[in-house]
Structure formats: structure tokens, C-alpha cells
Design an enzyme around this catalytic site. Structure first.
Site, PDB file in Angstrom:
ATOM      1  CB  CYS A   5      -0.832  -0.051   1.078  1.00 20.12           C
ATOM      2  SG  CYS A   5      -0.195  -0.035   2.976  1.00 20.12           S
ATOM      3  NE  ARG A  11      -4.579   1.650   1.859  1.00 21.13           N
ATOM      4  CZ  ARG A  11      -4.219   2.134   0.604  1.00 21.13           C
ATOM      5  NH1 ARG A  11      -5.464   2.112  -0.319  1.00 21.13           N
ATOM      6  NH2 ARG A  11      -3.213   3.036   0.483  1.00 21.13           N
ATOM      7  CG  ASP A 124      -5.122   5.572   2.397  1.00 23.18           C
ATOM      8  OD1 ASP A 124      -5.283   5.127   3.452  1.00 23.18           O
ATOM      9  OD2 ASP A 124      -4.182   6.288   1.721  1.00 23.18           O
TER      10      ASP A 124
HETATM   11  P1  4NP Z   1      -1.679   2.978   3.942  1.00 28.20           P
HETATM   12  O1  4NP Z   1      -2.566   4.162   4.549  1.00 28.20           O
HETATM   13  O2  4NP Z   1      -1.235   3.322   2.590  1.00 28.20           O
HETATM   14  O3  4NP Z   1      -2.955   1.996   4.269  1.00 28.20           O
HETATM   15  O4  4NP Z   1      -0.668   2.359   4.828  1.00 28.20           O
HETATM   16  C1  4NP Z   1      -1.865   5.509   4.563  1.00 28.20           C
HETATM   17  C2  4NP Z   1      -0.885   5.727   5.595  1.00 28.20           C
HETATM   18  C3  4NP Z   1      -0.132   6.921   5.591  1.00 28.20           C
HETATM   19  C4  4NP Z   1      -0.405   7.895   4.796  1.00 28.20           C
HETATM   20  C5  4NP Z   1      -1.358   7.679   3.683  1.00 28.20           C
HETATM   21  C6  4NP Z   1      -1.872   6.527   3.669  1.00 28.20           C
HETATM   22  N1  4NP Z   1       0.238   9.100   4.883  1.00 28.20           N
HETATM   23  O5  4NP Z   1       0.080   9.992   3.880  1.00 28.20           O
HETATM   24  O6  4NP Z   1       1.181   9.252   5.607  1.00 28.20           O
END
Ligand code: 4NP
Length: 158
Positions: A5, A11, A124
Site C-alpha cells: 500500500c 492496509r 485508504d
Molecule cells: P496505508 O495508509 O497506505 O494503507 O498505510 C496510509 C498511511 C499513511 C499515509 C497515507 C496512507 N500518509 O500520507 O502518511
């Protein structure tokens, strides 16, 4: 298998925990190695988002061991399958893959979701509330069960 991800704190690490448990319940632990990574490196070394940890712990999983990692080009050669959570991940991972053979092993995680209609993005939950994490977990559990059955068929026919 690499689950990918953006941040590797919501995720894909949730998917790693859920899929690892589903493989164990199916007696396939030790047959399929599961790890996860992010296309971004902002959260390197951090544990999972606290909302992801709460959602997992509430359903009996142990989220405590995860530490965020960044997907590196040299990971591709080591894994048979690279499963991404949304179409932005698909674009980023495809552009990171060193060879066309590596690119051919990249798929959308929700391609195995029996309830998927329309696009295959797993939204997300980062900007959502706790309920967004619960919905992600519903999708991950359902998809992991279907994926384990597909993996079982692949392993049995090998
Ligand atoms: P992930 O979610 O891709 O599902 O781990 C996110 C975690 C952090 C960020 C964006 C999405 N961020 O912008 O820091």
C-alpha cells in the site's frame, strides 16, 4: 508474496496479519511467505496506525509486531506475487518493478474479492474514522479467505 500500500501502516500490514492467520488456519503456514511494504517511506520503522491496531485487536489478531518498510526494487525477484491495494499503488509498483517478468506478477489484491463490483481499489482508511478501518478489515477477511482457497489449488496442483 508482497502486499503493498502507500504508507505500510494501515492496509497492507492489516492484510499481512489477516492473510497470515487465514493461511495458518488452512494449514498452509510455511508454504506461503507473506510480507508487506509501502511505496512511500514516511513511516519507516513505525508500528501500525493505532486505529488499524484497535480494529485488529478487537477481532483477536496481534498487530503489535509490525514495523513499516519501504518496497525496494530488489524485493521483486524474491517473491512470486505482488498484490497491491489500489490503482495508485499499481501504478507506483509497476514503475518500480525492474523487469517485465516482475511486472507480470503484480495484481490487485481485491481481484480475489468475491464481493467486488466495479473498481478494485481498497479505499485508504487513513483519512477516515474507526469505521473506515472496520470496513477495510471486513474486505480483507473476505478476500483473504478466497485468496487462501486459490493458493491451496495452486499448491495442490504444483
Ligand atoms: P496505508 O495508509 O497506505 O494503507 O498505510 C496510509 C498511511 C499513511 C499515509 C497515507 C496512507 N500518509 O500520507 O502518511
Amino acid at each position: 508474496m508482497i502486499l503493498v500500500c502507500l504508507g505500510n501502516i494501515c492496509r497492507s500490514p492489516m492484510a499481512e496479519v489477516v492473510l497470515t492467520q487465514a493461511l495458518k488456519e488452512a494449514g498452509l503456514d510455511g508454504r506461503v511467505a507473506v510480507r508487506s511494504a509501502g511505496t512511500g517511506d514516511w513511516h519507516l520503522g513505525e508500528g501500525m496506525d493505532v486505529r488499524a491496531q484497535a480494529a485488529l485487536a478487537d477481532r483477536g489478531y496481534d498487530p503489535s509486531r509490525h514495523r513499516a518498510r519501504h518496497l525496494e526494487a530488489d524485493w521483486f525477484a524474491e517473491d512470486d506475487l505482488i498484490l497491491v491495494m489500489d490503482s495508485a499503488n499499481l501504478r507506483d509498483v509497476t514503475s518500480t518493478a525492474p523487469t517485465s517478468a516482475d511486472r507480470s506478477r503484480i495484481r490487485m489484491f481485491r481481484a480475489s474479492d468475491p464481493d467486488a463490483v466495479g473498481d478494485l481499489d481498497l479505499p485508504d482508511p487513513w483519512y477516515g474514522g474507526q469505521d473506515a478501518f472496520e470496513q477495510v478489515l471486513d474486505t480483507l477477511e473476505r478476500t483473504a479467505d478466497a485468496l487462501v482457497e486459490q493458493l491451496r489449488l495452486t499448491i495442490d496442483s504444483a
